[in-house]
Motif scaffolding. Structure first.
Motif, PDB file in Angstrom:
ATOM      1  N   GLU A 123      49.685  15.948  30.849  1.00 25.70           N
ATOM      2  CA  GLU A 123      48.745  17.088  30.796  1.00 25.70           C
ATOM      3  C   GLU A 123      47.280  16.684  31.081  1.00 25.70           C
ATOM      4  O   GLU A 123      46.681  17.314  31.713  1.00 25.70           O
ATOM      5  N   HIS A 124      46.926  15.510  30.182  1.00 30.47           N
ATOM      6  CA  HIS A 124      45.450  15.262  30.422  1.00 30.47           C
ATOM      7  C   HIS A 124      45.163  14.714  31.710  1.00 30.47           C
ATOM      8  O   HIS A 124      44.140  14.803  32.047  1.00 30.47           O
ATOM      9  N   GLU A 125      46.132  14.294  32.448  1.00 22.63           N
ATOM     10  CA  GLU A 125      45.847  13.877  33.861  1.00 22.63           C
ATOM     11  C   GLU A 125      46.060  14.823  34.908  1.00 22.63           C
ATOM     12  O   GLU A 125      46.300  14.549  36.224  1.00 22.63           O
ATOM     13  N   GLY A 126      46.012  16.321  34.346  1.00 24.02           N
ATOM     14  CA  GLY A 126      46.180  17.351  35.404  1.00 24.02           C
ATOM     15  C   GLY A 126      47.531  17.666  35.665  1.00 24.02           C
ATOM     16  O   GLY A 126      47.542  18.519  36.629  1.00 24.02           O
TER      17      GLY A 126
ATOM     18  N   GLU B 257      51.051  19.658  35.576  1.00 27.27           N
ATOM     19  CA  GLU B 257      51.497  21.209  35.434  1.00 27.27           C
ATOM     20  C   GLU B 257      53.079  21.167  35.331  1.00 27.27           C
ATOM     21  O   GLU B 257      53.400  20.399  36.350  1.00 27.27           O
TER      22      GLU B 257
ATOM     23  N   ARG C 120      50.982  18.629  40.270  1.00 26.81           N
ATOM     24  CA  ARG C 120      49.340  18.421  40.201  1.00 26.81           C
ATOM     25  C   ARG C 120      48.772  19.185  41.243  1.00 26.81           C
ATOM     26  O   ARG C 120      49.327  19.314  42.603  1.00 26.81           O
TER      27      ARG C 120
END
Length: 297
Positions: free
Chosen positions: A149-152, A154, A204
């Protein structure tokens, strides 16, 4: 009582009986029978048992492959459903088969000489609070979900027609070959559009077709089953499973069966079992009957 081929009673009547039987599960349904036929390029030898008035009093799901061997899409053969403790002669097989009942359900009826096996499958109770469920994940899995989630990254839930072809492309790319027939993926698409399953997709960016992986979840009769999954990037599977757990809880599904435990014999199988055990839950007994090559079910 008399036995007739399943085709004579039709899928609607068959599935209504399975739905109403306390030990009926997804692998008894006509949907899974058709999948097993496509998976094995085989034929459906399933039969229904009828009372004298023509009402159904039992069903025996049985699929055989092109050379006549039992095949159920990589699953054990589902136990005979009946209103009494009997066995029926659906098909004589040339190798041992394992017949399993629904997790937590009744012991399958056994013919003389059969060996009873206590199988285990990992089941997650979805009644718990979401924070409790997340806390039950293996610590490293929680970190991987947060990192995704932190790295974008989804995730989204999908059930629109055509996603089966998208998932098939991901599955084949990961495996480096076509893994199974196009028809199996079409059927999975069909189950999703009928409301019996859904896709969890990971990606992403804003392009919904630029996907990193998927998980496919069957949800039927208050239970859910992890049926298939593939990813094109390391550690995406953890986020997919967490998204599936959240969605199933939102839908009010009671139990999520993520898969067998304690049956793997090779390194790959043991790694898969380890992966599935990392999402919490407990091992449920699945009472199975292992027949000899001369027995019938």
């Amino acid at each position: 009582m008399r036995a007739v081929p399943a085709v004579e009673i039709g899928d609607a009547a068959w599935d209504a009986y399975v739905l109403g039987h306390p030990d009926g599960w997804w692998f008894h349904t006509s949907h899974w029978r058709r999948y097993a036929v496509a998976y094995a390029d085989g034929r459906d030898a399933s039969i229904a048992l009828l009372n004298d008035d023509g009402s159904i009093c039992g069903v025996c799901a049985c699929v055989v492959d092109a050379v006549g061997l039992e095949s159920h899409g990589g699953q054990p053969a589902p136990a005979l459903l009946h209103n009494a403790d009997i066995w029926c002669e659906a098909e004589a097989f040339t190798r041992p088969i394992v017949v399993a009942g629904r997790p937590g359900g009744a012991r399958p009826p056994a013919p003389p000489g059969a060996v009873l096996r206590d199988w285990r499958t990992r089941v997650i109770d979805l009644a718990a609070d979401e924070l409790v469920l997340f806390g039950a994940l293996r610590q490293s899995y929680r970190q991987l979900v947060r990192r995704f989630e932190h790295e974008g990254g989804e995730t989204r839930i999908g059930a629109t027609p055509g996603l089966g072809a998208v998932a098939q492309a991901i599955h084949d790319e990961q495996a480096g070959r076509q893994t199974r027939s196009d028809e199996t993926w079409r059927l999975m698409d069909e189950w999703a559009t009928l409301g019996h399953a859904f896709w969890v997709l990971a990606g992403r960016g804003s392009d919904p077709t630029d996907l990193l992986g998927y998980a496919y979840i069957i949800a039927w009769k208050g239970w859910a089953y992890y049926a298939s999954g593939a990813t094109l990037e390391k550690n995406v599977s953890h986020a997919l499973q967490w998204a599936a757990i959240r969605e199933l809880r939102r839908r009010g599904v009671a139990h999520y069966e993520i898969g067998w435990q304690g049956h793997a014999t090779d390194a790959k199988g043991k790694a898969i079992e380890f992966f599935k055990a990392g999402f919490g839950g407990t091992d449920w007994p699945v009472l199975a009957v292992e027949s000899s090559p001369t027995m019938v079910h």
